[in-house]
Design a protein around this motif. Structure first.
Motif, mmCIF file in Angstrom:
data_model
loop_
_atom_site.group_PDB
_atom_site.id
_atom_site.type_symbol
_atom_site.label_atom_id
_atom_site.label_comp_id
_atom_site.label_asym_id
_atom_site.label_seq_id
_atom_site.Cartn_x
_atom_site.Cartn_y
_atom_site.Cartn_z
ATOM 1 N N ILE A 278 0.804 -1.444 0.214
ATOM 2 C CA ILE A 278 0.087 -0.646 0.276
ATOM 3 C C ILE A 278 0.960 1.071 -0.161
ATOM 4 N N GLY A 279 2.363 0.962 0.411
ATOM 5 C CA GLY A 279 2.699 2.234 0.972
ATOM 6 C C GLY A 279 2.899 2.634 -0.860
ATOM 7 N N ASN A 280 3.992 1.614 -1.935
ATOM 8 C CA ASN A 280 3.939 1.921 -2.874
ATOM 9 C C ASN A 280 3.212 2.415 -3.446
ATOM 10 N N ILE A 281 1.731 1.330 -3.939
ATOM 11 C CA ILE A 281 0.816 2.410 -4.357
ATOM 12 C C ILE A 281 0.348 3.231 -4.545
ATOM 13 N N PHE A 282 0.034 3.845 -3.238
ATOM 14 C CA PHE A 282 0.601 5.434 -2.795
ATOM 15 C C PHE A 282 1.426 6.419 -2.817
ATOM 16 N N GLY A 283 3.089 6.129 -2.877
ATOM 17 C CA GLY A 283 3.728 7.074 -3.104
ATOM 18 C C GLY A 283 3.880 7.350 -5.021
ATOM 19 N N LEU A 284 3.320 5.338 -5.830
ATOM 20 C CA LEU A 284 3.251 5.940 -7.218
ATOM 21 C C LEU A 284 2.034 7.013 -8.166
ATOM 22 N N ALA A 285 1.201 6.372 -7.002
ATOM 23 C CA ALA A 285 -0.182 7.257 -7.366
ATOM 24 C C ALA A 285 0.105 8.434 -6.673
ATOM 25 N N GLY A 286 0.749 8.968 -6.256
ATOM 26 C CA GLY A 286 0.636 10.472 -5.928
ATOM 27 C C GLY A 286 1.649 11.096 -6.396
ATOM 28 N N THR A 287 2.556 10.498 -7.231
ATOM 29 C CA THR A 287 3.206 11.282 -8.541
ATOM 30 C C THR A 287 2.848 10.944 -9.838
ATOM 31 N N LEU A 288 2.010 10.124 -10.079
ATOM 32 C CA LEU A 288 1.454 9.976 -11.464
ATOM 33 C C LEU A 288 -0.030 11.272 -10.907
ATOM 34 N N ARG A 289 -0.400 11.215 -10.379
ATOM 35 C CA ARG A 289 -1.554 12.190 -10.379
ATOM 36 C C ARG A 289 -1.599 13.424 -10.584
ATOM 37 N N LYS A 290 -0.185 13.957 -10.677
ATOM 38 C CA LYS A 290 0.531 15.022 -11.230
ATOM 39 C C LYS A 290 0.920 15.185 -12.813
ATOM 40 N N ASN A 291 1.174 13.805 -13.752
ATOM 41 C CA ASN A 291 1.518 14.094 -14.758
ATOM 42 C C ASN A 291 0.420 13.106 -15.645
ATOM 43 N N VAL A 292 -0.902 12.838 -15.054
ATOM 44 C CA VAL A 292 -2.085 12.187 -15.896
ATOM 45 C C VAL A 292 -3.215 12.886 -15.949
ATOM 46 N N ARG A 293 -3.649 13.208 -16.491
ATOM 47 C CA ARG A 293 -5.073 13.344 -15.867
ATOM 48 C C ARG A 293 -6.632 12.427 -16.372
ATOM 49 N N LEU A 294 -6.106 12.430 -14.662
ATOM 50 C CA LEU A 294 -6.695 10.604 -14.591
ATOM 51 C C LEU A 294 -7.253 10.736 -13.459
ATOM 52 N N SER A 295 -8.818 9.983 -12.339
ATOM 53 C CA SER A 295 -8.672 10.139 -11.399
ATOM 54 C C SER A 295 -7.667 9.864 -10.151
ATOM 55 N N ASN A 296 -7.596 10.118 -8.904
ATOM 56 C CA ASN A 296 -7.153 9.271 -8.391
ATOM 57 C C ASN A 296 -7.640 7.833 -8.005
ATOM 58 N N GLN A 297 -9.099 8.068 -8.036
ATOM 59 C CA GLN A 297 -9.604 6.165 -8.609
ATOM 60 C C GLN A 297 -8.746 5.442 -9.506
ATOM 61 N N VAL A 298 -8.834 6.736 -10.857
ATOM 62 C CA VAL A 298 -8.747 5.354 -11.886
ATOM 63 C C VAL A 298 -7.106 4.790 -11.995
ATOM 64 N N ILE A 299 -6.217 6.004 -11.315
ATOM 65 C CA ILE A 299 -4.731 5.875 -11.328
ATOM 66 C C ILE A 299 -4.955 4.855 -10.155
ATOM 67 N N ILE A 300 -5.090 4.170 -9.250
ATOM 68 C CA ILE A 300 -5.706 3.263 -8.707
ATOM 69 C C ILE A 300 -5.209 2.242 -9.290
ATOM 70 N N LEU A 301 -6.449 2.179 -10.316
ATOM 71 C CA LEU A 301 -7.594 1.155 -9.981
ATOM 72 C C LEU A 301 -6.148 0.649 -11.405
ATOM 73 N N VAL A 302 -5.516 0.962 -12.153
ATOM 74 C CA VAL A 302 -5.032 0.822 -13.183
ATOM 75 C C VAL A 302 -3.426 0.215 -12.802
ATOM 76 N N LEU A 303 -2.900 1.379 -11.668
ATOM 77 C CA LEU A 303 -1.594 0.209 -10.796
ATOM 78 C C LEU A 303 -1.662 -0.771 -9.899
ATOM 79 N N MET A 304 -3.151 -1.151 -9.603
ATOM 80 C CA MET A 304 -3.132 -2.596 -9.241
ATOM 81 C C MET A 304 -3.440 -3.352 -10.598
ATOM 82 N N ALA A 305 -4.247 -2.981 -11.628
ATOM 83 C CA ALA A 305 -4.065 -4.114 -12.547
ATOM 84 C C ALA A 305 -3.029 -4.365 -13.160
ATOM 85 N N GLY A 306 -2.174 -3.304 -13.060
ATOM 86 C CA GLY A 306 -0.965 -3.668 -14.045
ATOM 87 C C GLY A 306 -0.157 -4.328 -12.451
ATOM 88 N N SER A 307 0.147 -4.289 -11.178
ATOM 89 C CA SER A 307 0.407 -4.882 -10.579
ATOM 90 C C SER A 307 -0.080 -6.657 -10.419
#
Length: 344
Positions: A278-307
């Motif tokens: 959860i620490g890694n996903i939180f850190g990844l989501a926080g950084t990606l949120r600034k660079n992609v135009r997606l909501s936080n929920q979508v970013i988390i779901l994408v990260l989870m799917a990739g993982s």
């Protein structure tokens, strides 16, 4: 308990939970960095403990003064606009890679220790991860507040259980200190690697603190807690004959302590896997949120799917080549943050 003390303990617990991982719980990581050096490993742990207290606290105070919300902002301040881009890319790759490995580890734990389906372990872990991520940093604070006390209790139980089985091994053997020098390098490498990855959580965590004194006490107690758990684990592993020959050294010890301790062991490993995940996903989501135009929920779901996909194919080969490179970046990070003056 006052709100101030509660926040200090939450920061300390989150710090501990972020640094430790599956390798820590199984004992393999401690063996490779410390136990392999014999009694000198105890001195190495004290060095790492000092670095966790000093550098970890300094990192959080620095982030608080900068108003940084993610590790890329911290790296920009530490390394400048050019080098920080390389460091950020490496961190993103490593965080995502370790996330996939942790998820795969959760599945393996279900299969090997609980005799449940591998996929069931992964899917259940992803579901719990999503629920925790919906609560943001509060979810991470709450999770670590639950897991870390059990980790500490488990380390004490193990060390006490080994008092009568240590075989009379001396805790100080002069030859361990003078025959080679690698025991001096290991604690710096261990602290550097873990602190570099931990900043994914420690940087945004600093924003939650009411003031710097809360961070100082939280960092101090967190670093002290890490040192305590490491020393306990080192004592246990140091007491085990032929410990270097075991893939999961702690499992060899737990096997003889009864079914209750075995299930605590399983919970501790799962907790450490989950806290890292959860620490890694939180850190990844926080950084990606600034660079992609997606909501936080979508970013988390994408990260989870990739993982999830990554957990199916393994990641050992890529990590084999990336770890040495990342290790050098981590040591550079340790040097830079040690030398960097705190911003007024």
């Amino acid at each position: 308990m006052s709100g101030r003390m509660k926040q200090i303990l939450q920061i300390a617990a989150t710090y501990i939970g972020t640094v430790v991982g599956a390798g820590f719980a199984t004992g393999r990581e401690i063996v490779e960095f410390f136990t392999i050096h014999g009694s000198a490993g105890f001195a190495g742990i004290l060095i790492s403990g000092f670095l966790f207290i000093f550098i970890g606290t300094k990192l959080m105070i620095m982030a608080k003064r900068l108003g940084a919300s993610s590790f890329d902002e911290m790296n920009l301040y530490l390394f400048g606009p050019t080098v920080s881009k390389v460091v950020n890319v490496l961190m993103l790759i490593m965080l995502f890679g370790v996330t996939g490995v942790m998820l795969s580890g959760a599945g393996a734990l279900f299969w090997e220790q609980l005799h449940l389906p591998f996929q069931a372990g992964i899917i259940m872990t992803l579901c719990i991860t999503y629920l925790v991520m919906k609560r943001g940093i509060e979810g991470i604070l709450w999770t670590n507040s639950l897991i870390v006390p059990v980790m500490i209790l488990f380390s004490v139980v193990l060390s006490v259980s080994m008092i009568d089985f240590s075989g009379g091994r001396q805790l100080f053997v002069a030859s361990d200190f003078v025959d080679h020098w690698k025991w001096v390098v290991s604690p710096f490498a261990y602290a550097a690697f873990n602190l570099t990855l931990a900043q994914a959580v420690l940087v945004p965590l600093s924003r939650e603190a009411k003031d710097e004194s809360v961070i100082k006490w939280g960092g101090f107690l967190g670093g002290l807690g890490l040192t305590f758990i490491l020393l306990n684990s080192q004592y246990v592993l140091y007491s085990v004959p032929r410990v270097l020959s075991y893939e999961i050294p702690i499992a060899e010890i737990v096997g003889g302590l009864g079914i209750a301790v075995h299930y605590i062991f399983v919970f501790v490993i799962y907790g450490e896997i989950f806290s890292t995940l959860i620490g890694n996903i939180f850190g990844l989501a926080g950084t990606l949120r600034k660079n992609v135009r997606l909501s936080n929920q979508v970013i988390i779901l994408v990260l989870m799917a990739g993982s999830y996909l990554l957990s199916q194919v393994g990641y050992s080969e890529l990590l084999h080549y990336l770890y040495p490179v990342f290790g050098m970046i981590a040591l550079l990070f340790l040097v830079v943050i040690s030398a960097k003056k705190l911003k007024d």
